[in-house]
Design a protein around this motif. Structure first.
Motif, mmCIF file in Angstrom:
data_model
loop_
_atom_site.group_PDB
_atom_site.id
_atom_site.type_symbol
_atom_site.label_atom_id
_atom_site.label_comp_id
_atom_site.label_asym_id
_atom_site.label_seq_id
_atom_site.Cartn_x
_atom_site.Cartn_y
_atom_site.Cartn_z
ATOM 1 N N LYS A 79 42.664 39.266 42.990
ATOM 2 C CA LYS A 79 43.008 39.178 44.426
ATOM 3 C C LYS A 79 42.508 37.734 44.987
ATOM 4 C CE LYS A 79 42.190 40.657 49.210
ATOM 5 N NZ LYS A 79 41.526 39.710 49.579
ATOM 6 N N ARG A 81 41.941 35.345 42.865
ATOM 7 C CA ARG A 81 42.349 34.277 42.042
ATOM 8 C C ARG A 81 41.283 33.502 41.247
ATOM 9 N NH1 ARG A 81 47.720 32.474 42.472
ATOM 10 N NH2 ARG A 81 48.724 33.185 44.488
ATOM 11 N N ASP A 82 39.948 34.297 40.788
ATOM 12 C CA ASP A 82 39.144 33.839 40.014
ATOM 13 C C ASP A 82 39.173 34.689 38.756
ATOM 14 O OD1 ASP A 82 37.988 36.060 41.125
ATOM 15 O OD2 ASP A 82 36.129 35.035 41.546
ATOM 16 N N TYR A 161 50.505 39.830 37.961
ATOM 17 C CA TYR A 161 49.527 38.973 37.345
ATOM 18 C C TYR A 161 50.424 37.738 37.071
ATOM 19 C CZ TYR A 161 46.331 42.260 36.299
ATOM 20 O OH TYR A 161 45.258 43.335 36.472
ATOM 21 N N LYS A 164 50.005 35.545 39.864
ATOM 22 C CA LYS A 164 48.646 35.133 40.288
ATOM 23 C C LYS A 164 48.363 34.037 39.080
ATOM 24 C CE LYS A 164 47.162 37.780 43.345
ATOM 25 N NZ LYS A 164 46.519 37.180 44.643
#
Length: 207
Positions: A79, A81-82, A161, A164
């Motif tokens: 969520k 993005r890391d 995914y 992302k």
């Protein structure tokens, strides 16, 4: 870096083809072919189970089955993005792999006992009562709808995914992923040989 051996990749795409073929043959009433394909799928499932115990490092249960906490942490990282891709299934994907395997195993297993009471009966249907045959036939149909739902969610997850910035699908095609550690890969010929032996043995005893 190569992360998926040829059996894992082939197994994945053969299941895609197999599930579509199972649906088509059942819909068209081609039950002899339906059973042949089901046996092939069953052989792949058994081989995948063995490979999850003794196969390539990242294909083993010990590599990708993680507890609920790890799944929650993974989803949080995704969520935010890391999240950094790994050399195996991520914690959420690991449970998806298990769920799909179980649903497919249940589908093949119940199919052995199913009957339409007219033209077709599974090879083990005579071992159970007519009432049990009916119950397992109903379960076979219900489970297939559940399986289709889970597959649809799997496809949606792959798209999420991708949005992302993580391409899960490409690694399952060419077997490679950047910026990950190299897992120990076992020669996939062993898995293919086992699958062939299991499937051929099944055909020999049932046909």
């Amino acid at each position: 870096m190569k992360i998926w051996d040829s059996f894992i990749r082939g197994y994945h795409w053969l299941l895609v083809i197999g599930i579509a073929a199972l649906w088509w043959t059942a819909d068209q009433g081609m039950m002899d072919w339906h059973m042949r394909i089901a046996f092939a799928v069953g052989g792949l499932l058994v081989t995948r189970l063995v490979w999850a115990l003794v196969g390539s490092e990242n294909a083993r249960f010990s590599a990708f089955v993680r507890g609920p906490r790890r799944v929650v942490e993974h989803l949080k990282h995704l969520k935010d993005r890391d999240y950094q891709p790994q050399n195996t299934h991520n914690p959420a994907g690991g449970w998806a792999v298990l769920l799909l395997w179980l649903l497919l195993a249940l589908q093949v297993g119940t199919g052995l006992f199913t009957t339409d009471e007219i033209f077709f009966s599974g090879p083990l249907a005579s071992l159970v009562s007519s009432d049990m045959q009916g119950q397992l036939s109903d379960l076979h149909e219900i489970n297939f709808n559940v399986l289709l739902t889970v597959i649809a969610l799997h496809v949606v997850a792959i798209l999420v995914y991708r949005l992302k910035g993580i391409n899960l699908l490409s690694a399952m095609v060419h077997g490679k992923r950047d910026n990950v550690s190299q897992p120990r890969l076992v020669n996939a010929l062993w898995a293919w040989a086992l699958a062939i032996v299991i499937i051929a043995s099944t055909y020999y005893f049932w046909w």
